[in-house]
Design an enzyme around this catalytic site. Structure first.
Site, short mmCIF file in Angstrom:
data_model
loop_
_atom_site.label_atom_id
_atom_site.label_comp_id
_atom_site.label_asym_id
_atom_site.label_seq_id
_atom_site.Cartn_x
_atom_site.Cartn_y
_atom_site.Cartn_z
N PRO A 2 26.92 18.68 24.75
CG PRO A 2 27.84 18.93 26.78
CD PRO A 2 28.10 19.09 25.35
CD GLU A 3 21.40 18.72 21.54
OE1 GLU A 3 20.17 18.79 21.56
OE2 GLU A 3 22.04 18.45 20.51
CG HIS A 104 42.64 20.14 26.05
ND1 HIS A 104 43.11 21.41 25.79
CD2 HIS A 104 43.00 19.39 25.00
CE1 HIS A 104 43.72 21.42 24.61
NE2 HIS A 104 43.68 20.20 24.11
NE ARG A 123 35.06 24.34 19.61
CZ ARG A 123 34.04 24.41 18.77
NH1 ARG A 123 33.26 23.35 18.58
NH2 ARG A 123 33.80 25.51 18.11
NE ARG A 166 10.79 33.43 18.78
CZ ARG A 166 11.40 33.45 19.96
NH1 ARG A 166 10.66 33.45 21.06
NH2 ARG A 166 12.69 33.47 20.05
#
Length: 287
Positions: A2-3, A104, A123, A166
């Site tokens: 999920p972003e 899970h 996970r 950078r």
DNA sequence: CCCACGACCTGTGGGC
DNA sequence: TGCCCACAGGTCGTGG
């Protein structure tokens, strides 16, 4: 994982069954996810009333009437589902394409008025914290976060400062949550494509005049995804309708070897590995 | 400080 | 069909 759009979609799905309501019981089925659960996690939540459900970066935040804030990060595979009477009562949020494997499901919350909220995470890269509300901004998880990409502080000037000098790639730089908070692999790839910037380019070498378009591209991609409930990878046919739909709108992500979709461009989408993660871009029109 | 990389954990899909 | 490897939406710790 999920972003931002997926976490925000989850927030919108959970808010109606949490906000203003009391947590009546917490069932904790293991001692840790990515990190150990906070001390006395279940006891500290039981009886608490959820004042609001908010999001910062990829975190869900629930200020409680106890003075603490419950914070949750979904890692890569964290999913919340809301069930009542043994069935999914609110299908349609991100992740609800297939029912989670109950092996899970690690935490369950019984909410006043009957909803049951379950957290499932294959996970176990997700985690939860309880943080004093008055110490939230100073907490290690939050103090270094960059601006919200959909907020007023995410500007070309901000990027100019963050990119200055950078040598790290612009791809890795945009994934850095201290630079901007909420982007992940998919939306960085998609935004760089739309802005015509190669993910391989060092951040400090991105032309200043491309920073405005980059900001606009990030916002546009996130907003377009939010409109359709985020992205659902690995979908299954026959899902309940409102699963995320942005995976159908990817222009480069997961399109290795396929033609560039920019009007008039004859390029082919390339996959490269940066910082251990796949990047997708068109070598012809992204410079 | 900056940056690259391995680690964390489980499941799945593709190639042989 | 079965096995093995590569890879998956994230981020933290380590070491150069």
């Amino acid at each position: 994982m999920p972003e931002l759009p997926e976490v925000e979609t989850v927030r919108r799905g959970l808010a109606p069954v949490l906000e203003g309501l009391r947590i009546e019981a917490v069932e904790l089925r293991r001692a840790d996810l990515r990190f150990p659960f906070p001390e006395r996690f279940a006891e500290r939540l039981t009886g608490a009333r959820v004042l609001r459900l908010e999001r910062r970066a990829k975190y869900l935040l629930a200020p409680l009437d106890t003075g603490e804030v419950w914070a949750a990060h979904l890692g890569m595979t964290g999913r919340f589902s809301v069930t009542a009477e043994g069935r999914v009562a609110r299908p349609g949020d991100f992740y609800y394409a297939a029912p989670p494997d109950p092996r899970h499901t690690h935490v369950a919350f019984d909410i006043e008025a009957g909803a049951r909220v379950e957290y499932n995470d294959v996970r176990r890269f997700g985690y939860m914290e309880l943080i004093p509300a008055d110490g939230l901004a100073a907490h290690a998880l939050f103090k270094g976060l960059g601006p919200e990409p959909l907020g007023p502080d995410f500007t070309a000037a901000h990027l100019a400062r963050a990119f200055e000098g950078r040598i790290q790639s612009v791809k890795a730089t945009l994934l850095d949550q201290r630079v901007v908070a909420g982007l992940g692999n998919i939306y960085v790839c998609e935004a760089l494509f739309r802005a015509g910037i190669s993910p391989l380019r060092p951040a400090g070498d991105v032309s200043r005049r491309k920073l405005g378009p980059l900001v606009a591209a990030v916002r546009a991609v996130l907003e377009a995804s939010l409109e359709v409930g985020g992205s659902s990878l690995r979908d299954y046919a026959g899902a309940d309708g409102a699963k995320g739909g942005f995976q159908n709108a990817f222009l480069v992500y997961d399109r290795e070897g396929e033609p560039c979709l920019r009007e008039g461009c004859r390029g082919v989408v390339a996959r490269t590995v940066q910082a251990g993660r796949s990047s997708f871009h068109c070598p012809v029109c992204q410079r």
